[in-house]
Design a protein around this motif. Structure first.
Motif, PDB file in Angstrom:
ATOM      1  N   ASP A  26      21.855  50.341  19.468  1.00 19.31           N
ATOM      2  CA  ASP A  26      23.228  50.690  19.858  1.00 19.31           C
ATOM      3  C   ASP A  26      24.214  50.355  18.743  1.00 19.31           C
ATOM      4  O   ASP A  26      25.111  51.145  18.432  1.00 19.31           O
ATOM      5  CB  ASP A  26      23.621  49.967  21.142  1.00 19.31           C
ATOM      6  N   ASN A  27      24.050  49.186  18.151  1.00 20.93           N
ATOM      7  CA  ASN A  27      24.939  48.797  17.051  1.00 20.93           C
ATOM      8  C   ASN A  27      24.800  49.735  15.860  1.00 20.93           C
ATOM      9  O   ASN A  27      25.789  50.112  15.227  1.00 20.93           O
ATOM     10  CB  ASN A  27      24.651  47.359  16.614  1.00 20.93           C
ATOM     11  N   ARG A  28      23.571  50.121  15.552  1.00 24.52           N
ATOM     12  CA  ARG A  28      23.352  51.054  14.434  1.00 24.52           C
ATOM     13  C   ARG A  28      23.960  52.419  14.717  1.00 24.52           C
ATOM     14  O   ARG A  28      24.526  53.051  13.838  1.00 24.52           O
ATOM     15  CB  ARG A  28      21.858  51.195  14.154  1.00 24.52           C
ATOM     16  N   GLU A  29      23.813  52.886  15.959  1.00 27.40           N
ATOM     17  CA  GLU A  29      24.407  54.181  16.325  1.00 27.40           C
ATOM     18  C   GLU A  29      25.923  54.136  16.207  1.00 27.40           C
ATOM     19  O   GLU A  29      26.549  55.090  15.719  1.00 27.40           O
ATOM     20  CB  GLU A  29      24.006  54.570  17.746  1.00 27.40           C
ATOM     21  N   ARG A  30      26.536  53.054  16.657  1.00 27.26           N
ATOM     22  CA  ARG A  30      27.994  52.917  16.535  1.00 27.26           C
ATOM     23  C   ARG A  30      28.430  52.891  15.079  1.00 27.26           C
ATOM     24  O   ARG A  30      29.412  53.524  14.699  1.00 27.26           O
ATOM     25  CB  ARG A  30      28.476  51.656  17.255  1.00 27.26           C
ATOM     26  N   ALA A  31      27.680  52.164  14.251  1.00 28.94           N
ATOM     27  CA  ALA A  31      28.011  52.089  12.826  1.00 28.94           C
ATOM     28  C   ALA A  31      27.867  53.456  12.169  1.00 28.94           C
ATOM     29  O   ALA A  31      28.703  53.860  11.349  1.00 28.94           O
ATOM     30  CB  ALA A  31      27.127  51.062  12.122  1.00 28.94           C
ATOM     31  N   ALA A  33      28.113  56.404  13.668  1.00 29.92           N
ATOM     32  CA  ALA A  33      29.206  57.252  14.168  1.00 29.92           C
ATOM     33  C   ALA A  33      30.503  56.944  13.430  1.00 29.92           C
ATOM     34  O   ALA A  33      31.266  57.855  13.070  1.00 29.92           O
ATOM     35  CB  ALA A  33      29.384  57.057  15.670  1.00 29.92           C
ATOM     36  N   GLN A  34      30.751  55.677  13.179  1.00 28.06           N
ATOM     37  CA  GLN A  34      31.956  55.299  12.442  1.00 28.06           C
ATOM     38  C   GLN A  34      31.896  55.822  11.012  1.00 28.06           C
ATOM     39  O   GLN A  34      32.903  56.291  10.481  1.00 28.06           O
ATOM     40  CB  GLN A  34      32.135  53.786  12.447  1.00 28.06           C
ATOM     41  N   GLN A  35      30.717  55.758  10.389  1.00 30.10           N
ATOM     42  CA  GLN A  35      30.581  56.286   9.035  1.00 30.10           C
ATOM     43  C   GLN A  35      30.850  57.784   9.006  1.00 30.10           C
ATOM     44  O   GLN A  35      31.487  58.290   8.079  1.00 30.10           O
ATOM     45  CB  GLN A  35      29.181  55.998   8.479  1.00 30.10           C
ATOM     46  N   GLU A  37      32.812  59.418  11.075  1.00 31.59           N
ATOM     47  CA  GLU A  37      34.258  59.586  11.247  1.00 31.59           C
ATOM     48  C   GLU A  37      34.992  59.325   9.946  1.00 31.59           C
ATOM     49  O   GLU A  37      35.917  60.063   9.582  1.00 31.59           O
ATOM     50  CB  GLU A  37      34.772  58.644  12.335  1.00 31.59           C
TER      51      GLU A  37
END
Length: 104
Positions: A26-31, A33-35, A37
Motif C-alpha cells: 500500500d505504501n509503495r502504491e501511494r508513493a 501514485a504521488q510520483q 502526479e
C-alpha cells in the motif's frame, strides 16, 4: 492455563507477515501514485513554459522584422522614430530612462 499450540503461533506469524507485506505494498502504491502526479505536473509546467517561450520568441521576431507593429518600414521603435522625426522636434528618439539633453 494451557500453552498455545504451535499451529496457533504459526498462524499468528503468517497473519502478521501478510499484514506487514500488504501495508508495504500500500505504501509503495501511494508513493508511485504521488510520483505519477508529480511527473504529470512537471510535464504540464514544461508544456506551458515552452508555449510561453515560443510566444515570446515569435513576438521578438515579429518586433525585429516589423510585422507586428503594422508599419512597413520597421518594428515598433521605427514607428516611434517616424513620429518623433515628423513632429518637428530636434530631439532624437531614445530609450526610456536614457534621456540626454539635445545638442544645439
Amino acid at each position: 492455563m494451557t500453552r498455545p499450540s504451535g499451529g496457533v503461533v504459526a498462524l499468528y506469524l503468517a497473519w502478521r507477515r501478510q499484514h506487514s507485506t500488504e501495508a508495504d505494498l500500500d505504501n509503495r502504491e501511494r508513493a508511485l501514485a504521488q510520483q505519477y502526479e508529480v511527473l504529470a505536473h512537471q510535464q504540464a509546467v514544461a508544456a506551458t513554459t515552452q508555449a510561453h517561450q515560443d510566444r515570446v520568441a515569435d513576438d521578438a521576431h515579429a518586433d525585429a522584422t516589423g510585422t507586428r507593429s503594422g508599419h512597413r518600414d520597421g518594428g515598433i521603435s521605427a514607428g516611434i522614430r517616424k513620429t518623433s522625426d515628423s513632429d518637428g522636434s530636434n530631439l532624437r528618439f531614445c530609450r526610456p530612462g536614457s534621456w540626454e539633453p539635445p545638442t544645439y
